[in-house]
Motif scaffolding. Structure first.
Motif, mmCIF file in Angstrom:
data_model
loop_
_atom_site.group_PDB
_atom_site.id
_atom_site.type_symbol
_atom_site.label_atom_id
_atom_site.label_comp_id
_atom_site.label_asym_id
_atom_site.label_seq_id
_atom_site.Cartn_x
_atom_site.Cartn_y
_atom_site.Cartn_z
ATOM 1 N N LEU A 74 0.986 -1.336 0.001
ATOM 2 C CA LEU A 74 -0.006 0.038 0.067
ATOM 3 C C LEU A 74 1.014 1.207 -0.052
ATOM 4 C CD1 LEU A 74 -2.787 -1.248 2.721
ATOM 5 C CD2 LEU A 74 -3.177 -0.678 0.167
ATOM 6 N N ALA A 75 1.910 1.333 0.657
ATOM 7 C CA ALA A 75 2.750 2.382 1.004
ATOM 8 C C ALA A 75 3.420 2.524 -0.485
ATOM 9 C CB ALA A 75 3.936 2.158 1.952
ATOM 10 N N ALA A 76 4.020 1.534 -1.111
ATOM 11 C CA ALA A 76 4.721 1.470 -2.291
ATOM 12 C C ALA A 76 3.685 2.177 -3.398
ATOM 13 C CB ALA A 76 5.347 0.252 -2.768
ATOM 14 N N GLY A 77 2.545 1.887 -3.392
ATOM 15 C CA GLY A 77 1.589 2.244 -4.267
ATOM 16 C C GLY A 77 1.226 3.900 -4.268
ATOM 17 N N GLN A 78 1.276 4.291 -3.088
ATOM 18 C CA GLN A 78 1.195 5.518 -2.808
ATOM 19 C C GLN A 78 2.235 6.416 -3.355
ATOM 20 O OE1 GLN A 78 -0.748 6.626 1.280
ATOM 21 N NE2 GLN A 78 -0.732 4.236 1.628
ATOM 22 N N ILE A 79 3.486 5.953 -2.813
ATOM 23 C CA ILE A 79 4.648 6.724 -3.215
ATOM 24 C C ILE A 79 4.837 6.814 -4.642
ATOM 25 C CG2 ILE A 79 7.202 6.698 -3.061
ATOM 26 C CD1 ILE A 79 6.739 5.252 -0.231
ATOM 27 N N VAL A 80 4.748 5.690 -5.342
ATOM 28 C CA VAL A 80 5.008 5.500 -6.875
ATOM 29 C C VAL A 80 3.708 6.500 -7.611
ATOM 30 C CG1 VAL A 80 4.852 4.022 -9.075
ATOM 31 C CG2 VAL A 80 5.797 3.399 -7.036
ATOM 32 N N ALA A 81 2.736 6.458 -7.032
ATOM 33 C CA ALA A 81 1.413 7.262 -7.363
ATOM 34 C C ALA A 81 1.848 8.578 -7.656
ATOM 35 C CB ALA A 81 0.079 7.025 -7.060
ATOM 36 N N VAL A 82 2.487 9.294 -6.406
ATOM 37 C CA VAL A 82 2.827 10.580 -6.140
ATOM 38 C C VAL A 82 3.750 11.052 -6.984
ATOM 39 C CG1 VAL A 82 3.905 11.989 -4.466
ATOM 40 C CG2 VAL A 82 1.996 10.632 -3.793
ATOM 41 N N GLN A 83 4.953 10.244 -7.205
ATOM 42 C CA GLN A 83 5.894 10.512 -8.181
ATOM 43 C C GLN A 83 5.473 10.625 -9.582
ATOM 44 O OE1 GLN A 83 8.834 7.264 -7.220
ATOM 45 N NE2 GLN A 83 9.925 8.691 -5.846
ATOM 46 N N ARG A 84 4.591 9.744 -9.926
ATOM 47 C CA ARG A 84 4.053 9.746 -11.204
ATOM 48 C C ARG A 84 3.214 11.035 -11.406
ATOM 49 N NH1 ARG A 84 -0.961 8.365 -12.841
ATOM 50 N NH2 ARG A 84 -1.401 7.312 -10.820
ATOM 51 N N ILE A 85 2.286 11.264 -10.656
ATOM 52 C CA ILE A 85 1.468 12.728 -10.686
ATOM 53 C C ILE A 85 2.314 13.656 -10.762
ATOM 54 C CG2 ILE A 85 -0.207 13.852 -9.340
ATOM 55 C CD1 ILE A 85 -1.456 11.190 -8.510
ATOM 56 N N LEU A 86 3.451 13.914 -9.974
ATOM 57 C CA LEU A 86 4.163 14.996 -9.942
ATOM 58 C C LEU A 86 4.878 14.939 -11.374
ATOM 59 C CD1 LEU A 86 5.966 14.825 -6.473
ATOM 60 C CD2 LEU A 86 4.396 16.465 -7.222
ATOM 61 N N ALA A 87 5.582 14.057 -11.844
ATOM 62 C CA ALA A 87 6.279 14.216 -13.317
ATOM 63 C C ALA A 87 5.119 14.527 -14.461
ATOM 64 C CB ALA A 87 6.685 12.586 -13.593
ATOM 65 N N ARG A 88 3.940 13.761 -14.207
ATOM 66 C CA ARG A 88 3.046 14.247 -15.268
ATOM 67 C C ARG A 88 2.620 15.439 -15.270
ATOM 68 N NH1 ARG A 88 -0.347 10.500 -17.959
ATOM 69 N NH2 ARG A 88 -1.135 12.296 -18.940
ATOM 70 N N GLU A 89 2.392 16.072 -14.002
ATOM 71 C CA GLU A 89 2.144 17.612 -13.970
ATOM 72 C C GLU A 89 3.199 18.493 -14.604
ATOM 73 O OE1 GLU A 89 0.129 21.044 -13.043
ATOM 74 O OE2 GLU A 89 -0.780 19.160 -13.547
ATOM 75 N N ASN A 90 4.552 18.217 -13.976
ATOM 76 C CA ASN A 90 5.741 18.820 -14.765
ATOM 77 C C ASN A 90 5.731 18.926 -16.254
ATOM 78 O OD1 ASN A 90 6.540 19.539 -12.110
ATOM 79 N ND2 ASN A 90 7.905 17.850 -12.062
ATOM 80 N N TRP A 91 5.353 17.681 -16.791
ATOM 81 C CA TRP A 91 5.278 17.418 -18.135
ATOM 82 C C TRP A 91 4.259 18.142 -18.829
ATOM 83 C CZ3 TRP A 91 1.761 15.265 -21.483
ATOM 84 C CH2 TRP A 91 1.872 15.032 -22.712
ATOM 85 N N ARG A 92 3.024 18.049 -18.241
ATOM 86 C CA ARG A 92 1.918 18.919 -18.627
ATOM 87 C C ARG A 92 2.091 20.480 -19.054
ATOM 88 N NH1 ARG A 92 -1.902 22.218 -17.628
ATOM 89 N NH2 ARG A 92 -1.136 22.356 -15.214
ATOM 90 N N ARG A 93 2.625 20.959 -17.792
ATOM 91 C CA ARG A 93 3.077 22.309 -17.903
ATOM 92 C C ARG A 93 4.365 22.836 -19.109
ATOM 93 N NH1 ARG A 93 2.692 24.795 -11.899
ATOM 94 N NH2 ARG A 93 2.895 26.675 -13.144
ATOM 95 N N ILE A 94 5.178 21.898 -18.923
ATOM 96 C CA ILE A 94 6.165 22.163 -20.203
ATOM 97 C C ILE A 94 5.684 22.117 -21.540
ATOM 98 C CG2 ILE A 94 8.226 21.084 -21.079
ATOM 99 C CD1 ILE A 94 9.141 20.886 -18.092
#
Length: 221
Positions: free
Chosen positions: A165-185
């Protein structure tokens, strides 16, 4: 024998990288769905059966670039310095990636990286296949998290559910952060200008993770 096997493995990795690079170049030029596997094999000067020995699916030709990142979070936790919690190690690693504009954080405006991201996120079958890579990343991180906690916590999580469960949360947060950065760029922002905002957002996200994942925020070794 070990040296021979090492050489074989290096040759295998080089061949896989070459085939993947050729494929991605074709996909970027003509579109993923408009290039056949046979055309990739011909351009890479290998047979179609040989190509499939390296890449089980057409999508894997593109996602090969993520192969080194599948167990990256797990390696960060397993190799963290003495006295550093698992979550702190992951936070420091992600922030360092932002600082060097690592493409995996989404904070990279190099034209070739942007083109690759447009190919990846603009092709439904690639997005679907990406979830399999995400699952393997979660599995590797869960295994490392399970080994990072105290003996008491490990006994309480004998089936590994809390670690997963912890791994899922951490990976999801990193993925969302990366997608948001990419979206803005992708929308026109520059990586250098976005960097302070991306860093502050990541800091807040890891703060929230630390509040909920206390056993992985504490130092246990």
């Amino acid at each position: 024998m070990s040296g021979e096997m090492g050489l074989r493995e290096r040759k295998r990795l080089r061949m896989a990288a070459t085939i993947s690079d050729v494929a991605i170049e074709l996909f970027l030029a003509r579109g993923f769905d408009r290039v056949s596997v046979a055309e990739v094999a011909d351009a890479a000067e290998v047979s179609k059966p040989t190509l499939f020995r390296y890449f089980p699916t057409k999508e894997d030709l593109v996602l090969h670039r993520f192969a080194d990142h599948q167990d990256e979070a797990g390696r960060v936790v397993a190799g963290r310095p003495e006295g550093v919690s698992a979550l702190t190690a992951l936070r420091v690693h992600f922030l360092a990636g932002l600082d060097r504009h690592d493409p995996v954080t989404g904070l990279c405006d190099h034209p070739q990286v942007l083109a690759f991201h447009r190919l990846l996120y603009g092709t439904p079958s690639l997005v679907a296949r990406l979830y399999a890579y995400t699952e393997r990343s979660e599995e590797a991180l869960a295994a490392a998290l399970g080994a990072s906690v105290s003996e008491t916590d490990a006994c309480e999580d004998a089936d590994g559910m809390q670690a997963r469960l912890a791994a899922g949360q951490i990976v999801a947060v990193q993925r969302i952060l990366a997608r948001e950065n990419w979206r803005r760029i992708a929308a026109g922002e520059r990586a250098a200008a976005l960097h302070p905002v991306a860093r502050a957002t990541a800091e807040r996200a890891f703060d929230r993770l630390a509040e909920g994942l206390i056993r992985y925020s504490d130092v246990t070794r």
